[in-house]
Design a protein around this motif. Structure first.
Motif, PDB file in Angstrom:
ATOM      1  N   SER A 208      -1.953  78.597 -56.139  1.00  0.00           N
ATOM      2  CA  SER A 208      -2.229  77.944 -54.862  1.00  0.00           C
ATOM      3  C   SER A 208      -1.480  76.623 -54.740  1.00  0.00           C
ATOM      4  O   SER A 208      -1.070  76.228 -53.647  1.00  0.00           O
ATOM      5  CB  SER A 208      -3.738  77.708 -54.714  1.00  0.00           C
ATOM      6  OG  SER A 208      -4.218  76.901 -55.782  1.00  0.00           O
ATOM      7  N   LYS A 211       2.041  77.254 -53.530  1.00  0.00           N
ATOM      8  CA  LYS A 211       2.058  77.540 -52.096  1.00  0.00           C
ATOM      9  C   LYS A 211       1.917  76.262 -51.285  1.00  0.00           C
ATOM     10  O   LYS A 211       2.641  76.041 -50.312  1.00  0.00           O
ATOM     11  CB  LYS A 211       0.924  78.512 -51.754  1.00  0.00           C
ATOM     12  CG  LYS A 211       1.100  79.906 -52.328  1.00  0.00           C
ATOM     13  CD  LYS A 211      -0.070  80.796 -51.945  1.00  0.00           C
ATOM     14  CE  LYS A 211       0.074  82.185 -52.544  1.00  0.00           C
ATOM     15  NZ  LYS A 211      -1.097  83.052 -52.209  1.00  0.00           N
ATOM     16  N   GLN A 215       4.836  74.490 -48.776  1.00  0.00           N
ATOM     17  CA  GLN A 215       4.591  74.245 -47.357  1.00  0.00           C
ATOM     18  C   GLN A 215       4.667  72.757 -47.036  1.00  0.00           C
ATOM     19  O   GLN A 215       5.315  72.358 -46.061  1.00  0.00           O
ATOM     20  CB  GLN A 215       3.230  74.800 -46.959  1.00  0.00           C
ATOM     21  CG  GLN A 215       3.149  76.325 -47.010  1.00  0.00           C
ATOM     22  CD  GLN A 215       1.762  76.837 -46.687  1.00  0.00           C
ATOM     23  OE1 GLN A 215       0.807  76.074 -46.603  1.00  0.00           O
ATOM     24  NE2 GLN A 215       1.634  78.137 -46.516  1.00  0.00           N
ATOM     25  N   GLN A 356      -5.023  77.517 -47.905  1.00  0.00           N
ATOM     26  CA  GLN A 356      -4.438  78.333 -48.965  1.00  0.00           C
ATOM     27  C   GLN A 356      -5.030  78.042 -50.342  1.00  0.00           C
ATOM     28  O   GLN A 356      -4.654  78.686 -51.322  1.00  0.00           O
ATOM     29  CB  GLN A 356      -2.921  78.111 -49.011  1.00  0.00           C
ATOM     30  CG  GLN A 356      -2.183  78.571 -47.773  1.00  0.00           C
ATOM     31  CD  GLN A 356      -2.270  80.057 -47.554  1.00  0.00           C
ATOM     32  OE1 GLN A 356      -2.354  80.819 -48.507  1.00  0.00           O
ATOM     33  NE2 GLN A 356      -2.253  80.481 -46.301  1.00  0.00           N
TER      34      GLN A 356
END
Length: 408
Positions: A208, A211, A215, A356
């Motif tokens: 996580s 991710k 982003q 997320q």
């Protein structure tokens, strides 16, 4: 004489008194049937003896050896079980199919499969060996030779034992990951399980985190670029404003207003001068005064026209600088819009990144067992018997088929 002759013994013809070689057919048939039955019984006993011998050699003896191992030799093993879930952080919004799947096991399906693969990998085995001495535990002398690792085992041999004693199962319908860890000591089994859950938590955080960082990294780069562009636009505008008047357009308007005023005054003075000159006897003093005023007004008009030309023509004119300032102001407004959009994008990306976030929760915590879990001696012995019986049956059928084909 006749009476005496009648009393004498009479001669008789000789008769055969030896036993006959001919046998009754019924008795002979009974004897043959008896002999056949004895032969059949003898063959049956021989076949049964051979069958019992083969069964003893191929089925009973191996089963006895396996049962002896399970009941007397095999080291008792203790299994610790645990269950855990990978959940997604609660989100305030969400639309479309992603919003429907949010909060369900389908939203974390890929992460669960990734964690399951990691826990069954060599990486997890090496981590467990570095932290808890996995190889040393299964190479201990207290473990029977069949289950024991050799001294200084290779990673490949240790990994085979690891896959055998660490079992991971994933239920996609409920999203639950089930784990069973087997070792020769219950406390060690519990410690192994707890460390593996810790490794799984770290891996979930890493997944996580990557991710979120990907982003947020793009959003921050866009925001930094927007800030730099706005700063450049603002510096350009400030530099133009420092090199010219604060209001070039206002200055040009003042010059034009002054030219209009001078032109009106010049026109009035010229009319007054012409009216004096049209007199037959003009006042010389007034004429000289009006001529002087007309000359001064003409010079002033010429000077103001020159100022206006300088202000509206050329690269350094006030008009050019005013246009540059307007363009710089427009660039600054555009940069402000881009900066505002980048800030909004960063906030939205941060919200999406927070959605997320994955975290691992343990639904069934590992508890050390107080009784051995393996081996299941009776069940394993029965299973070995069934396996050996099945192998023997397959071999017997194959041999019978081959004999039948050879004879035909």
């Amino acid at each position: 004489v006749k009476a005496e002759t009648a009393k004498l013994p009479q001669t008789q013809s000789a008769k055969q008194t030896l036993p006959s070689t001919e046998v009754n057919p019924a008795e002979r048939r009974a004897k043959e049937i008896m002999a056949i039955q004895r032969d059949i019984a003898r063959r049956r006993r021989r076949r049964i003896a051979l069958l019992v011998t083969r069964l003893s050699f191929f089925v009973f003896l191996p089963t006895l050896v396996v049962g002896y191992y399970f009941f007397a030799v095999a080291t008792p093993m203790y299994a610790t079980k645990a269950e855990f879930l990978i959940l997604q952080a609660d989100s305030a919004g969400g639309s479309g199919l992603g919003g429907l799947l949010t909060g369900t096991q389908f939203a974390t399906n890929q992460d669960s499969i990734a964690v399951q693969s990691f826990l069954q990998s060599r990486d997890a085995m090496k981590k467990l060996d570095d932290d808890m001495g996995f190889k040393a535990h299964f190479a201990s002398e207290t473990i029977d030779p069949i289950q024991r690792l050799p001294e200084n085992p290779s990673d490949e041999k240790a990994y085979k034992v690891f896959k055998k004693n660490v079992k991971i199962a994933y239920d996609p319908t409920e999203g639950v990951i089930k784990m069973e860890v087997v070792s020769a000591d219950p406390q060690v089994s519990q410690a192994f399980t707890e460390h593996l859950i810790t490794y799984a938590e770290e891996r979930v955080d890493d997944l996580s985190k990557r991710k979120r960082e990907d982003q947020m990294g793009e959003a921050r780069v866009s925001l930094d670029k927007a800030k730099i562009e706005r700063r450049k636009a603002q510096e350009t505008l400030v530099a133009l404003q420092e090199g010219t008047l604060l209001d070039p357009q206002g200055e040009i308007a003042n010059i034009r207003s002054l030219i209009s005023s001078v032109e009106l005054q010049l026109q009035e003075k010229e009319l007054a001068l012409n009216s004096q000159l049209n007199n037959t006897r003009p006042n010389r003093a007034k004429v000289d005064a009006l001529q002087t005023e007309v000359r001064l007004l003409s010079e002033e008009l010429s000077r103001q026209n020159t100022r206006l030309n300088e202000a509206t023509a050329g690269e350094d004119s006030l008009a050019s600088k005013a246009a540059q300032i307007q363009m710089a102001q427009a660039d600054l407004v555009t940069a402000d819009l881009f900066l505002q959009s980048a800030l909004q994008n960063e906030k939205q990306t941060e919200l999406e990144a927070n959605r997320q976030v994955r975290y691992l929760t343990t639904s069934v915590r590992p508890v050390a067992p107080d009784d051995p879990t393996y081996p299941c001696a009776f069940e394993d012995t029965v299973l070995a018997f069934l396996i050996f019986s099945g192998i023997y049956l397959m071999m017997s059928l194959t041999a019978s088929i081959l004999r039948e084909q050879a004879s035909s």
